[in-house]
Design a protein around this motif. Structure first.
Motif, PDB file in Angstrom:
ATOM      1  N   MET A  20       0.819  -1.212   0.000  1.00  0.00           N
ATOM      2  CA  MET A  20       0.000   0.000   0.000  1.00  0.00           C
ATOM      3  C   MET A  20       0.855   1.265   0.000  1.00  0.00           C
ATOM      4  N   ALA A  24       0.144   3.960  -2.736  1.00  0.00           N
ATOM      5  CA  ALA A  24      -0.299   5.293  -2.321  1.00  0.00           C
ATOM      6  C   ALA A  24       0.628   6.370  -2.876  1.00  0.00           C
ATOM      7  N   HIS A  25       1.922   6.072  -2.921  1.00  0.00           N
ATOM      8  CA  HIS A  25       2.875   7.032  -3.488  1.00  0.00           C
ATOM      9  C   HIS A  25       2.582   7.282  -4.969  1.00  0.00           C
ATOM     10  N   LEU A  28      -1.850   8.438  -4.924  1.00  0.00           N
ATOM     11  CA  LEU A  28      -2.429   9.428  -4.016  1.00  0.00           C
ATOM     12  C   LEU A  28      -1.431  10.561  -3.833  1.00  0.00           C
ATOM     13  N   ASP A  31       0.142  11.273  -0.178  1.00  0.00           N
ATOM     14  CA  ASP A  31       0.607  10.134   0.620  1.00  0.00           C
ATOM     15  C   ASP A  31       1.879   9.581  -0.027  1.00  0.00           C
ATOM     16  N   ILE A  85      -7.081   1.919  -2.704  1.00  0.00           N
ATOM     17  CA  ILE A  85      -6.746   3.103  -3.500  1.00  0.00           C
ATOM     18  C   ILE A  85      -7.970   3.592  -4.271  1.00  0.00           C
ATOM     19  N   LYS A  88     -10.542   5.392  -2.054  1.00  0.00           N
ATOM     20  CA  LYS A  88     -10.141   6.752  -1.709  1.00  0.00           C
ATOM     21  C   LYS A  88     -10.277   7.698  -2.893  1.00  0.00           C
ATOM     22  N   ARG A  89      -9.885   7.252  -4.073  1.00  0.00           N
ATOM     23  CA  ARG A  89      -9.917   8.115  -5.259  1.00  0.00           C
ATOM     24  C   ARG A  89     -11.335   8.393  -5.712  1.00  0.00           C
ATOM     25  N   GLY A 156      -7.298   7.956   5.206  1.00  0.00           N
ATOM     26  CA  GLY A 156      -6.654   7.415   4.010  1.00  0.00           C
ATOM     27  C   GLY A 156      -6.385   5.928   4.097  1.00  0.00           C
ATOM     28  N   PRO A 157      -6.152   5.281   2.949  1.00  0.00           N
ATOM     29  CA  PRO A 157      -5.982   3.825   2.903  1.00  0.00           C
ATOM     30  C   PRO A 157      -4.704   3.331   3.552  1.00  0.00           C
ATOM     31  N   THR A 158      -3.638   4.142   3.554  1.00  0.00           N
ATOM     32  CA  THR A 158      -2.383   3.680   4.149  1.00  0.00           C
ATOM     33  C   THR A 158      -2.556   3.397   5.632  1.00  0.00           C
ATOM     34  N   SER A 212      -3.918  11.954   4.500  1.00  0.00           N
ATOM     35  CA  SER A 212      -4.322  12.258   3.125  1.00  0.00           C
ATOM     36  C   SER A 212      -5.814  12.491   3.042  1.00  0.00           C
TER      37      SER A 212
END
Length: 213
Positions: A20, A24-25, A28, A31, A85, A88-89, A156-158, A212
């Protein structure tokens, strides 16, 4: 034909938060990957390689049941990451509604697949199996999904994948104590790598960053 010990599957699921941080990098903007996170990912990846060392030594045979099971678990981990991901998006306006949609669609696809593979089989399943499926669908699936979506909406997902940090330890421990699964050198070494990678990925420098959005 696919088989993998519960401890090994849980250890492989420790890759979810490590995967993740990379996803995420990439997807997102708020993040980003840091050096500790990158080092943690590398340690976790080494742990996965060590865990699968026995299958690699056997010649990386794709017909090996254990290797197929391990690869299936890793594929499932990637699906978890893509799901987090995407959630979140696409936005989290109403976690309750999103949970209902996801679980309803999953149930529908499951029924379609069951009838497509064995049309008569669902009618011969005992009531106890249906009740067990209902329990699994409501508590560890629907309720857990609701909690996860609420976390994703807030932080956020992380951060939401932090729960998977405990999976490798408990999976290996319970696998040995309850199912009498073997505890070989590569499992212990892989556990050390994964736990180290998890700890390194959570290291922070300076002030706590904002979650995030």
């Amino acid at each position: 034909t696919r088989f993998v010990h519960s401890g090994i599957s849980g250890l492989l699921m420790g890759a979810i938060p490590l995967f993740m941080v990379v996803a995420a990098h990439l997807f997102l903007p708020n993040d980003k990957l840091t050096w500790p996170r990158a080092a943690g990912f590398l340690f976790g990846f080494l742990g996965i390689l060590v865990l699968m060392a026995g299958d690699f030594e056997a010649g990386f045979s794709m017909t090996a049941a254990s290797l197929q099971g391990e690869l299936a678990v890793l594929l499932g981990c990637l699906c978890y990451v893509v799901h987090g991901i995407a959630a979140k998006r696409f936005g989290m306006e109403d976690p309750f509604r999103q949970t209902a949609y996801v679980c309803a669609l999953a149930a529908l696809f499951g029924l379609i697949g069951a009838f497509a593979i064995a049309p008569a089989e669902p009618f011969t399943i005992p009531a106890q199996a249906w009740l067990a499926t209902l329990g699994l669908g409501l508590v560890p699936t629907a309720f857990a999904s609701l909690v996860m979506y609420m976390l994703i909406a807030r932080v956020g997902p992380t951060f939401a994948t932090l729960s998977n940090y405990l999976v490798p330890i408990y999976a290996v421990l319970f696998g040995v104590l309850i199912f009498d699964e073997p505890l070989s050198w590569n499992v212990l070494l892989a556990l050390a790598f994964v736990v180290t990678g998890i700890a390194m990925s959570r290291m922070r420098r300076g002030p706590m960053p904002q979650p995030s959005r």
